[in-house]
Design a protein around this motif. Sequence first.
Motif, PDB file in Angstrom:
ATOM      1  N   LYS A   1       0.810  -1.214   0.000  1.00 18.17           N
ATOM      2  CA  LYS A   1       0.000   0.000   0.000  1.00 18.17           C
ATOM      3  C   LYS A   1       0.844   1.266   0.000  1.00 18.17           C
ATOM      4  CE  LYS A   1      -3.744  -2.207   2.412  1.00 18.17           C
ATOM      5  NZ  LYS A   1      -4.201  -2.582   3.723  1.00 18.17           N
ATOM      6  N   TYR A   2       2.114   1.140   0.401  1.00 19.78           N
ATOM      7  CA  TYR A   2       2.984   2.301   0.504  1.00 19.78           C
ATOM      8  C   TYR A   2       4.297   2.026  -0.226  1.00 19.78           C
ATOM      9  CZ  TYR A   2      -0.375   3.130   4.190  1.00 19.78           C
ATOM     10  OH  TYR A   2      -1.545   3.287   4.882  1.00 19.78           O
ATOM     11  N   ARG A   3       4.854   3.080  -0.854  1.00 19.19           N
ATOM     12  CA  ARG A   3       6.092   2.926  -1.625  1.00 19.19           C
ATOM     13  C   ARG A   3       7.044   4.059  -1.267  1.00 19.19           C
ATOM     14  NH1 ARG A   3       4.491   1.746  -6.802  1.00 19.19           N
ATOM     15  NH2 ARG A   3       5.177  -0.377  -6.482  1.00 19.19           N
ATOM     16  N   ASN A   4       8.333   3.727  -1.180  1.00 17.16           N
ATOM     17  CA  ASN A   4       9.379   4.710  -0.934  1.00 17.16           C
ATOM     18  C   ASN A   4       9.649   5.442  -2.250  1.00 17.16           C
ATOM     19  OD1 ASN A   4      11.639   6.153  -0.264  1.00 17.16           O
ATOM     20  ND2 ASN A   4      12.806   4.406   0.487  1.00 17.16           N
TER      21      ASN A   4
ATOM     22  N   PHE B   1       2.803   8.552   0.829  1.00 25.44           N
ATOM     23  CA  PHE B   1       3.497   7.374   0.306  1.00 25.44           C
ATOM     24  C   PHE B   1       2.534   6.309  -0.204  1.00 25.44           C
ATOM     25  CE2 PHE B   1       5.990   9.349   3.657  1.00 25.44           C
ATOM     26  CZ  PHE B   1       7.113   9.702   2.938  1.00 25.44           C
ATOM     27  N   ARG B   2       1.248   6.594  -0.148  1.00 26.43           N
ATOM     28  CA  ARG B   2       0.244   5.612  -0.560  1.00 26.43           C
ATOM     29  C   ARG B   2       0.339   5.343  -2.060  1.00 26.43           C
ATOM     30  NH1 ARG B   2      -4.146   3.499   1.883  1.00 26.43           N
ATOM     31  NH2 ARG B   2      -3.930   4.918   3.634  1.00 26.43           N
TER      32      ARG B   2
ATOM     33  N   LEU C   1      10.208   4.511   6.080  1.00 29.27           N
ATOM     34  CA  LEU C   1       8.942   5.197   6.327  1.00 29.27           C
ATOM     35  C   LEU C   1       8.982   5.948   7.651  1.00 29.27           C
ATOM     36  CD1 LEU C   1       6.092   5.782   5.362  1.00 29.27           C
ATOM     37  CD2 LEU C   1       5.347   3.697   6.482  1.00 29.27           C
TER      38      LEU C   1
ATOM     39  N   LEU D   1       1.624   9.895   6.143  1.00 30.75           N
ATOM     40  CA  LEU D   1       1.547   8.523   5.647  1.00 30.75           C
ATOM     41  C   LEU D   1       0.882   8.471   4.267  1.00 30.75           C
ATOM     42  CD1 LEU D   1       2.193   5.597   6.404  1.00 30.75           C
ATOM     43  CD2 LEU D   1      -0.060   5.443   7.419  1.00 30.75           C
ATOM     44  N   ASP D   2      -0.103   9.303   4.051  1.00 28.60           N
ATOM     45  CA  ASP D   2      -0.804   9.308   2.762  1.00 28.60           C
ATOM     46  C   ASP D   2       0.075   9.773   1.608  1.00 28.60           C
ATOM     47  OD1 ASP D   2      -3.170   8.253   3.645  1.00 28.60           O
ATOM     48  OD2 ASP D   2      -4.057  10.209   4.105  1.00 28.60           O
TER      49      ASP D   2
ATOM     50  N   THR E   1       8.668  -1.327  -0.603  1.00 27.51           N
ATOM     51  CA  THR E   1       7.234  -1.147  -0.378  1.00 27.51           C
ATOM     52  C   THR E   1       6.858  -1.706   0.984  1.00 27.51           C
ATOM     53  OG1 THR E   1       6.731  -3.251  -1.424  1.00 27.51           O
ATOM     54  CG2 THR E   1       6.677  -1.294  -2.826  1.00 27.51           C
TER      55      THR E   1
ATOM     56  N   ARG F   1       6.603  -0.783  11.049  1.00 28.91           N
ATOM     57  CA  ARG F   1       6.885   0.141   9.948  1.00 28.91           C
ATOM     58  C   ARG F   1       8.343   0.037   9.529  1.00 28.91           C
ATOM     59  NH1 ARG F   1       3.842   5.558  12.026  1.00 28.91           N
ATOM     60  NH2 ARG F   1       1.765   4.924  11.372  1.00 28.91           N
TER      61      ARG F   1
ATOM     62  N   GLY G   1       1.517  -2.282   5.019  1.00 26.18           N
ATOM     63  CA  GLY G   1       0.742  -1.704   6.110  1.00 26.18           C
ATOM     64  C   GLY G   1       0.553  -2.665   7.262  1.00 26.18           C
TER      65      GLY G   1
END
Length: 96
Positions: A47-50, A81-82, A68, A78-79, A57, A64, A60
């Motif tokens: 759900k999240y990417r650097n 990096f979504r 991140l 946080l959003d 990635t 953490r 979630g």
Amino acid sequence: MEIDAVLTRRISAEKRQLDQRLRQLGSGAFEGNVRRERRPYPRVLPKYRNPDKPSETWAGRGKRPRWLTAKLRSGKKLDDFRIQPSSSRKQRAARR
């Protein structure tokens, strides 16, 4: 000496009862070397990417990742990096 003999009989009888209960419960539950098989968990999409390293990635779940945590400390949200779902995913979800 009679007391010793009576106590010995009672202790051995109780020991036999306990051994029998252990056998009934199943010896596998008491062996420390027996490993249970983990239940299969469904694969979770990230759900999240650097943004600096797109190969890093996070789904979630769990702790953490360091990248991140560092970015959140620097003031990002946080959003930020979504990962945006692709349009094909949206279409598939709409069909269900």
